[in-house]
Design a protein around this motif. Structure first.
Motif, short mmCIF file in Angstrom:
data_model
loop_
_atom_site.label_atom_id
_atom_site.label_comp_id
_atom_site.label_asym_id
_atom_site.label_seq_id
_atom_site.Cartn_x
_atom_site.Cartn_y
_atom_site.Cartn_z
N LEU A 1 24.90 -7.47 3.80
CA LEU A 1 23.79 -6.83 3.10
C LEU A 1 23.72 -7.20 1.62
N SER A 2 24.82 -7.68 1.08
CA SER A 2 24.82 -8.08 -0.33
C SER A 2 24.37 -9.53 -0.50
N SER A 3 24.00 -10.18 0.59
CA SER A 3 23.58 -11.58 0.56
C SER A 3 22.13 -11.71 1.02
N PRO A 4 21.50 -12.82 0.66
CA PRO A 4 20.16 -13.07 1.19
C PRO A 4 20.23 -13.26 2.71
N VAL A 5 19.11 -13.09 3.36
CA VAL A 5 19.03 -13.28 4.81
C VAL A 5 19.40 -14.74 5.11
N THR A 6 20.30 -14.91 6.06
CA THR A 6 20.78 -16.26 6.39
C THR A 6 19.98 -16.88 7.53
N VAL A 7 20.23 -18.14 7.78
CA VAL A 7 19.57 -18.88 8.85
C VAL A 7 19.83 -18.21 10.20
N LYS B 1 14.18 -7.99 10.06
CA LYS B 1 14.76 -6.75 10.59
C LYS B 1 16.28 -6.69 10.42
N ARG B 2 16.85 -7.60 9.67
CA ARG B 2 18.30 -7.67 9.55
C ARG B 2 18.93 -6.32 9.22
N ASP B 3 18.44 -5.64 8.20
CA ASP B 3 19.05 -4.39 7.76
C ASP B 3 18.98 -3.34 8.87
N GLU B 4 17.84 -3.27 9.55
CA GLU B 4 17.68 -2.33 10.65
C GLU B 4 18.63 -2.66 11.80
N VAL B 5 18.72 -3.94 12.15
CA VAL B 5 19.61 -4.36 13.24
C VAL B 5 21.04 -3.94 12.94
N LEU B 6 21.49 -4.19 11.73
CA LEU B 6 22.87 -3.87 11.36
C LEU B 6 23.14 -2.37 11.45
N LYS B 7 22.23 -1.56 10.93
CA LYS B 7 22.43 -0.11 10.96
C LYS B 7 22.39 0.43 12.38
#
Length: 96
Positions: free
Chosen positions: A37-43, A53-59
């Protein structure tokens, strides 16, 4: 770590082993998620079609993992590590 984790179900031996696994895995998951979460969205996230949706997926995936009550589930996933963690999280999110 979440203090309100559910009690594990299984034999006494399974529960004891699974509690140790759960503690270690949730610590690793929390650390990896914080780093991610402290990094930009990766490939990886873009390739999975989940960049936005990265943040939602992780939570959501982390909460679903923490809610697991089956000792057998924790034992089965004991080999989850930082190399394959995000694949597990995406799968768990998609199973939801």
């Amino acid at each position: 770590m979440n203090i309100n984790l559910p009690s594990l179900k299984g034999t006494e031996k399974q529960v004891a082993w699974a509690e140790k696994i759960r503690t270690e895995l949730l610590q690793m998951i929390d650390e990896e998620i914080a780093d991610e979460l402290s990094s930009p969205v990766t490939v990886f996230w873009a390739e999975e079609g989940l960049g936005a949706k990265r943040d939602e997926v992780l939570k959501v995936a982390r909460d679903r993992i923490a809610a697991q009550e089956s000792s057998a589930w924790w034992i089965k996933h004991k080999d989850m590590n930082h190399h394959n963690l995000f694949y597990y999280l995406v799968d768990i999110y998609r199973e939801g």
